[in-house]
Design an enzyme around this catalytic site. Structure first.
Site, short mmCIF file in Angstrom:
data_model
loop_
_atom_site.label_atom_id
_atom_site.label_comp_id
_atom_site.label_asym_id
_atom_site.label_seq_id
_atom_site.Cartn_x
_atom_site.Cartn_y
_atom_site.Cartn_z
N CYS A 18 0.86 -1.19 0.00
CA CYS A 18 0.00 0.00 0.00
C CYS A 18 0.89 1.24 0.00
O CYS A 18 2.10 1.15 0.10
CB CYS A 18 -0.86 0.02 1.25
SG CYS A 18 -1.75 -1.52 1.54
N ARG A 21 0.77 2.01 -6.08
CA ARG A 21 1.12 1.02 -5.05
C ARG A 21 -0.12 0.26 -4.58
O ARG A 21 -0.02 -0.68 -3.81
CB ARG A 21 1.77 1.72 -3.85
CG ARG A 21 3.08 2.42 -4.16
CD ARG A 21 3.56 3.22 -2.97
NE ARG A 21 3.90 2.36 -1.86
CZ ARG A 21 5.11 1.84 -1.66
NH1 ARG A 21 6.07 2.12 -2.53
NH2 ARG A 21 5.37 1.07 -0.65
N TRP A 66 -3.73 -1.87 -1.26
CA TRP A 66 -3.67 -3.10 -2.05
C TRP A 66 -4.02 -4.18 -1.05
O TRP A 66 -3.24 -4.48 -0.15
CB TRP A 66 -2.27 -3.28 -2.62
CG TRP A 66 -2.15 -4.46 -3.56
CD1 TRP A 66 -2.85 -4.67 -4.72
CD2 TRP A 66 -1.28 -5.57 -3.43
NE1 TRP A 66 -2.46 -5.84 -5.30
CE2 TRP A 66 -1.49 -6.42 -4.54
CE3 TRP A 66 -0.33 -5.95 -2.50
CZ2 TRP A 66 -0.80 -7.61 -4.74
CZ3 TRP A 66 0.37 -7.13 -2.70
CH2 TRP A 66 0.12 -7.95 -3.80
N ASN A 101 1.09 0.43 5.99
CA ASN A 101 1.54 -0.40 4.88
C ASN A 101 2.32 -1.54 5.51
O ASN A 101 3.16 -1.31 6.39
CB ASN A 101 2.44 0.40 3.93
CG ASN A 101 3.05 -0.50 2.85
OD1 ASN A 101 2.44 -1.49 2.46
ND2 ASN A 101 4.27 -0.19 2.41
N GLY A 102 2.03 -2.78 5.11
CA GLY A 102 2.76 -3.92 5.66
C GLY A 102 1.79 -5.03 6.02
O GLY A 102 0.60 -4.98 5.69
N GLU A 112 10.12 -12.14 -20.96
CA GLU A 112 9.63 -10.79 -20.59
C GLU A 112 8.35 -10.48 -21.36
O GLU A 112 7.39 -9.94 -20.80
CB GLU A 112 10.72 -9.75 -20.85
CG GLU A 112 10.30 -8.32 -20.60
CD GLU A 112 9.82 -8.03 -19.18
OE1 GLU A 112 10.04 -8.86 -18.27
OE2 GLU A 112 9.17 -6.98 -18.98
N LYS A 160 4.63 -9.63 -19.56
CA LYS A 160 3.82 -8.43 -19.84
C LYS A 160 2.39 -8.81 -20.21
O LYS A 160 1.42 -8.23 -19.74
CB LYS A 160 4.47 -7.67 -21.00
CG LYS A 160 5.79 -6.99 -20.67
CD LYS A 160 5.59 -5.66 -20.03
CE LYS A 160 6.01 -5.47 -18.63
NZ LYS A 160 6.95 -6.22 -17.93
N GLU A 162 0.43 -10.09 -17.18
CA GLU A 162 0.11 -9.18 -16.07
C GLU A 162 -0.87 -8.08 -16.46
O GLU A 162 -1.55 -7.54 -15.59
CB GLU A 162 1.38 -8.59 -15.46
CG GLU A 162 2.19 -7.67 -16.30
CD GLU A 162 3.37 -7.09 -15.49
OE1 GLU A 162 4.43 -6.93 -16.09
OE2 GLU A 162 3.21 -6.78 -14.31
N HIS A 167 9.84 -30.63 -27.09
CA HIS A 167 9.95 -31.54 -25.94
C HIS A 167 8.73 -31.44 -25.03
O HIS A 167 8.85 -31.59 -23.81
CB HIS A 167 11.24 -31.22 -25.16
CG HIS A 167 12.48 -31.39 -25.97
ND1 HIS A 167 12.95 -32.63 -26.38
CD2 HIS A 167 13.31 -30.47 -26.52
CE1 HIS A 167 14.04 -32.46 -27.11
NE2 HIS A 167 14.29 -31.17 -27.23
N LYS A 181 3.07 -2.23 -7.87
CA LYS A 181 4.27 -1.76 -8.57
C LYS A 181 5.54 -2.20 -7.86
O LYS A 181 6.52 -2.55 -8.51
CB LYS A 181 4.25 -0.22 -8.66
CG LYS A 181 5.46 0.35 -9.39
CD LYS A 181 5.50 -0.10 -10.82
CE LYS A 181 6.70 0.43 -11.56
NZ LYS A 181 6.83 -0.19 -12.89
C1 AGP Z 1 6.97 -6.30 -14.06
O1 AGP Z 1 6.16 -5.74 -15.10
C2 AGP Z 1 6.35 -6.17 -12.71
N1 AGP Z 1 5.89 -4.88 -12.43
C3 AGP Z 1 7.19 -6.81 -11.63
O2 AGP Z 1 7.58 -8.09 -12.06
C4 AGP Z 1 8.46 -6.04 -11.20
O3 AGP Z 1 9.41 -6.09 -12.22
C5 AGP Z 1 9.02 -6.74 -9.95
O4 AGP Z 1 8.05 -6.68 -8.93
C6 AGP Z 1 10.33 -6.11 -9.44
O5 AGP Z 1 10.10 -4.77 -9.09
P1 AGP Z 1 11.41 -3.86 -8.83
O6 AGP Z 1 12.14 -3.77 -10.12
O7 AGP Z 1 10.89 -2.54 -8.34
O8 AGP Z 1 12.25 -4.57 -7.78
#
Ligand code: AGP
Length: 587
Positions: free
Chosen positions: A2, A27, A71, A95-96, A461, A465, A468, A484, A582
């Site tokens: 959060c 966040r 969140w 937050n936590g 990668e 994308k 997510e 395989h 994020k």
């Molecule tokens: C990738 O699109 C995500 N947002 C996520 O995998 C992100 O790369 C990961 O949580 C690491 O975040 P950071 O680079 O801030 O450590």
């Protein structure tokens, strides 16, 4: 994960809190809330399920206030589970994660406490209220001592309308000042544009805003000496890129972000890295998600030059046991990812040299490191990492080149790093073809991303994308692995993106494409080579040409755009994907 913010301002406290929350929204956006406290000790609270816009409205009265974007971890997104949580004379944002929430809830319930929400956070404000005997700081400190788990809290007390007491353990918290206001906040980018000076709180510290001053204290109330406020660095000038979503804007910013990283690398002081670059027994690297993919590309590049290099997802790094005489490169856009910080701390404790690669200059990771390279990509607030990935790769190419040169193996491609911003701009030329591809694949229920060698990393990668933000199951895997097992899923119309940026692998990629086409699958080929584009495929996405080791930084761009278009075509908001945050500041 959060976002929390606290503000003391004689004027515009509510507006300042609201503005900071709009920059914290990445966040978490399940719910949002603000509480302000008037000089007479009266609370005004507005909290709602949904994004920050849900609490827009007339300013609430008071010079002291706290705010929160959520969140959800404990308790569904709802008005009642939104923060701030109140109890007696107190209001709190958190937050936590309170890991001993069940025991605390049972204890407090037995003492007659009643709870309005299903959250673990509400337990904390009840603990504070029960510990309070007139000393606000002592009550917060006593409550924090009961928590097992992680927290960053900001607390108001009706008896002390000029005071905000805050604390952190395991979650980031930074103090700020500027524009006639004093702040505490979960991260620095959210204070950019409002605070001119910032000072991060260290693990276990308390921050108290009182009567126009900010102080740092230990749990026993003794002041922490030597805290210095620094001018906010790395605050990007807003770029006039017009785009519908933050993610599209941040993809469009890739060339400028790469230029920012190049400038940062030119200023970087790597003198401390000279010895580990030259003599480290092993080069190790950790990151999470997209940052982990960047470490895969980094270690693959070093290993191809004979340097012993290993990488791991930070949550699985224990077996690396990075130690004395070894170099650990920790990659994190936010510099606050708990798993990456934990792996970095463990390596540091064993004597490894820690190099941080991050986009937030005053982040926890940067503070922990022996040396740091900063992306200077500008704030990246869309949840899906885009420009930070391209810039992480550029940083890591630079590290690899400097390390190899120090071992007598200078790399000819190092000279081409400066060309990446212009080449990235050229990658935008593929976007209309990508948009046609997205239109054809928007109804897909699953897809593969394939590549060989370093292209297998780009494939991973690309798949991440799409998962997510478009919510399509996607798997990135080495093209050679297709036969395989994974080929079993390829049937008529099954989408397969094939990345081929190594001339020597064109024939093998052609074989993979033929395997897919023979089962009716639909291949989209991403390559810079004309001969690769001769591979039979339903779609050809032309990449700009660069030295092959640098191609992952460019090949990612059309894949980022593909994912974004698929999300939009499927009616999803790429900036606020479900279930994600994020920066994951809990392990
Ligand atoms: C990738 O699109 C995500 N947002 C996520 O995998 C992100 O790369 C990961 O949580 C690491 O975040 P950071 O680079 O801030 O450590």
């Amino acid at each position: 994960m959060c976002g929390i913010v606290g503000c003391f301002a004689q004027k515009g406290c509510y507006e300042k809190l609201y503005s900071a929350l709009t920059r914290l929204e990445y966040r978490g956006y399940d719910s949002a809330g603000i509480a302000t406290l008037s000089e007479g000790g009266a609370f005004s609270v507005r909290k709602k399920r949904g994004g920050v816009a849900a609490i827009a409205g007339a300013p609430l009265i008071g010079c002291a206030g706290i705010g929160h974007t959520r969140w959800a971890t404990h308790g569904v997104p709802s008005d009642v589970n939104a923060h701030p949580h109140l109890c007696g004379k107190f209001a709190l944002v958190h937050n936590g994660v309170v890991e001993n929430d069940a025991a605390l809830r049972a204890e407090l319930s037995a003492q007659g406490e009643r709870f309005l929400s299903q959250t673990d956070s509400e337990l904390i404000v009840h603990l504070i209220a029960r510990a309070y005997a007139g000393d606000f700081f002592a009550a917060v400190s006593a409550a924090c001592a009961r928590i097992e788990g992680s927290y960053a809290v900001a607390v108001l007390c009706a008896d002390h309308p000029d005071t905000i007491v805050c604390a952190r353990r395991g979650c980031p918290l930074v103090a700020g000042a500027g524009g006639g206001a004093l702040y505490v906040c979960s991260d620095i980018p959210a204070l950019c544009g409002s605070a001119a000076y910032i000072c991060p709180a260290e693990e276990g510290e308390f921050v108290v805003i009182r009567a126009g001053e900010i102080g740092f204290f230990r749990a026993d109330g003794t002041p922490v000496p030597g805290k210095v406020f620094a001018r906010v660095r790395g605050a990007a000038r807003p770029r006039a890129v017009v785009a519908k979503t933050r993610m599209e804007a941040e993809i469009a910013e890739v060339p400028a972000a790469l230029a920012g990283t190049l400038a940062s690398l030119q200023e970087a002081d790597l003198s401390a890295c000279r010895a580990p670059f030259r003599a480290a027994r092993r080069v190790l690297s950790v990151g999470c998600g997209t940052a982990y993919h960047a470490t895969l590309a980094f270690c693959g590049l070093l290993a191809s030059q004979g340097v012993p290099a290993l990488c791991r997802p930070a949550s699985e790094a224990a077996d690396l046991a990075a130690g004395e005489g070894e170099l650990l490169v920790a990659v994190s856009q936010s510099g606050e990812t708990a798993d990456t910080l934990a792996a970095a701390r463990a390596a540091r404790a064993r004597g490894a040299f820690l190099l941080a690669v991050t986009n937030v200059e005053q982040s926890s990771l940067a503070a922990l490191a022996d040396a740091a390279l900063f992306l200077r990509a500008g704030p990246e607030v869309a949840v899906a990492a885009t420009k930070s990935y391209n810039c992480q790769l550029l940083c890591l190419y630079f590290v690899a080149a400097r390390l190899l040169a120090s071992r007598g193996a200078p790399q000819v491609w190092e000279q081409s790093l400066a060309a990446l911003p212009a080449l990235a701009r050229r990658a935008f030329g593929s976007f209309s073809a990508v948009e046609q591809l997205a239109a054809a694949w928007q109804g897909a229920r699953g897809m593969y991303f394939l590549g060989r060698g370093q292209d297998a990393v780009t494939a991973r990668e690309g798949a991440l994308k799409v998962k997510e933000i478009a919510y399509i199951f996607a798997e990135g895997l080495p093209a050679g692995e297709l036969k395989h097992g994974p080929l079993a899923l390829v049937e008529k119309g099954f989408p397969v993106a094939l990345v081929c940026t190594a001339r020597a692998l064109v024939r093998k990629c052609a074989a993979a494409a033929a395997e897919v086409a023979a089962r009716g699958g639909q291949v989209a080929l991403f390559s810079q080579y004309a001969e690769a584009l001769a591979i039979p495929a339903a779609f050809h996405i032309r990449l700009p040409a660069a030295p092959e080791p640098l191609m992952p930084a460019l090949a990612a761009i059309p894949l980022q755009h593909l994912a974004c278009r698929l999300a939009l075509l499927r009616g999803h908001d790429p900036d606020r994907p479900r279930n994600l945050a994020k920066s994951v500041t809990v392990e």
